[in-house]
Design a protein around this motif. Structure first.
Motif, PDB file in Angstrom:
ATOM      1  N   LEU A   1     -43.153   0.609   1.505  1.00 37.54           N
ATOM      2  CA  LEU A   1     -42.741   0.718   0.714  1.00 37.54           C
ATOM      3  C   LEU A   1     -41.397  -0.465  -0.493  1.00 37.54           C
ATOM      4  CD1 LEU A   1     -41.977   4.089   0.231  1.00 37.54           C
ATOM      5  CD2 LEU A   1     -44.108   3.102  -0.203  1.00 37.54           C
ATOM      6  N   CYS A   2     -41.161  -1.655   0.515  1.00 33.89           N
ATOM      7  CA  CYS A   2     -40.584  -2.876  -0.278  1.00 33.89           C
ATOM      8  C   CYS A   2     -42.159  -4.225   0.300  1.00 33.89           C
ATOM      9  CB  CYS A   2     -39.594  -2.656   1.149  1.00 33.89           C
ATOM     10  SG  CYS A   2     -39.935  -3.241   2.959  1.00 33.89           S
TER      11      CYS A   2
ATOM     12  N   LEU B   1     -42.032  -0.240  -3.839  1.00 34.52           N
ATOM     13  CA  LEU B   1     -41.050   0.080  -5.782  1.00 34.52           C
ATOM     14  C   LEU B   1     -40.161  -0.104  -5.563  1.00 34.52           C
ATOM     15  CD1 LEU B   1     -41.969   5.008  -4.368  1.00 34.52           C
ATOM     16  CD2 LEU B   1     -43.181   2.765  -5.719  1.00 34.52           C
TER      17      LEU B   1
ATOM     18  N   ASP C   1     -35.694   0.106  -5.795  1.00 38.00           N
ATOM     19  CA  ASP C   1     -35.025   0.617  -5.166  1.00 38.00           C
ATOM     20  C   ASP C   1     -33.568   0.308  -6.239  1.00 38.00           C
ATOM     21  OD1 ASP C   1     -33.633  -1.432  -4.962  1.00 38.00           O
ATOM     22  OD2 ASP C   1     -33.590  -1.166  -2.523  1.00 38.00           O
TER      23      ASP C   1
ATOM     24  N   CYS D   1     -38.726   2.023   4.252  1.00 32.12           N
ATOM     25  CA  CYS D   1     -38.892   1.258   3.219  1.00 32.12           C
ATOM     26  C   CYS D   1     -37.807   0.662   3.628  1.00 32.12           C
ATOM     27  CB  CYS D   1     -38.218   1.630   1.727  1.00 32.12           C
ATOM     28  SG  CYS D   1     -37.106   3.380   1.592  1.00 32.12           S
TER      29      CYS D   1
ATOM     30  N   ARG E   1     -36.551   4.832  -1.400  1.00 33.70           N
ATOM     31  CA  ARG E   1     -37.879   5.120  -1.450  1.00 33.70           C
ATOM     32  C   ARG E   1     -38.892   5.678  -0.802  1.00 33.70           C
ATOM     33  NH1 ARG E   1     -37.388  -1.472  -2.436  1.00 33.70           N
ATOM     34  NH2 ARG E   1     -36.233  -1.240  -0.385  1.00 33.70           N
TER      35      ARG E   1
ATOM     36  N   GLN F   1     -33.572   8.974  -9.714  1.00 30.13           N
ATOM     37  CA  GLN F   1     -34.915   8.689  -9.409  1.00 30.13           C
ATOM     38  C   GLN F   1     -35.416  10.525  -8.578  1.00 30.13           C
ATOM     39  OE1 GLN F   1     -33.242   6.351  -6.026  1.00 30.13           O
ATOM     40  NE2 GLN F   1     -34.237   5.039  -6.511  1.00 30.13           N
TER      41      GLN F   1
END
Length: 161
Positions: A47-48, A70, A72, A104, A110, A147
């Protein structure tokens, strides 16, 4: 007994759903790959971005790997609906098919966020219950309130379709 594992050099690996879904940090070393293989991981969802954290060069030789980037909290924005759709649907599909590892950069916001979503939906839990569960199995879990409200609303809207 705690089944959660850590290897040397700060690689983090924790089971969210035993032998189904694990969470942690980016696998960057050969030892990380070995730990994932020893735990029968088949899929990896990152996710990074590569710029944030590069995968080990041999990772794709051993696992089916996909990245959905995504933001952060450092980026001061929430994910778009499209970003969450892609990442969350991929996670659900991966988990339904075989053992999956989601990560992540720091495994704080995330990846725990997606795990919380999955636990909420799979077990019909409220946000707070799912958050408590994920925090128990993965102590680093600490998504920001914005979030958490975002995923709560996202799942509510998904239910209405």
């Amino acid at each position: 007994m705690n089944d959660n594992k850590k290897s040397k050099e700060n690689f983090i690996f924790n089971w969210v759903l035993k032998n189904k879904l694990a969470i942690g940090t980016t696998p960057t070393k050969k030892e990380d790959i070995n730990l994932l293989k020893n735990n029968q991981i088949k899929n990896i969802l990152g996710l990074c971005s590569e710029e944030e954290s590069k995968w080990h060069k041999d990772l794709k030789d051993h696992f089916y790997c996909i990245r959905f980037i995504l933001p952060d909290s450092n980026q001061k924005k929430l994910p778009s609906k499209n970003q969450i759709d892609n990442a969350y649907l991929t996670l659900k599909n991966f988990v339904n098919k075989s053992t999956t590892f989601v990560h992540c950069f720091a495994s704080i916001e995330r990846s725990p966020l997606l795990c919380i979503m999955l636990i909420m939906e799979k077990y019909n839990l409220e946000l707070e219950e799912a958050l408590d569960y994920v925090k128990k199995v993965h102590e680093l879990t600490n998504p920001r309130n914005k979030q958490l409200f975002f995923i709560k609303n996202y799942l509510k809207k998904s239910d209405s379709f």
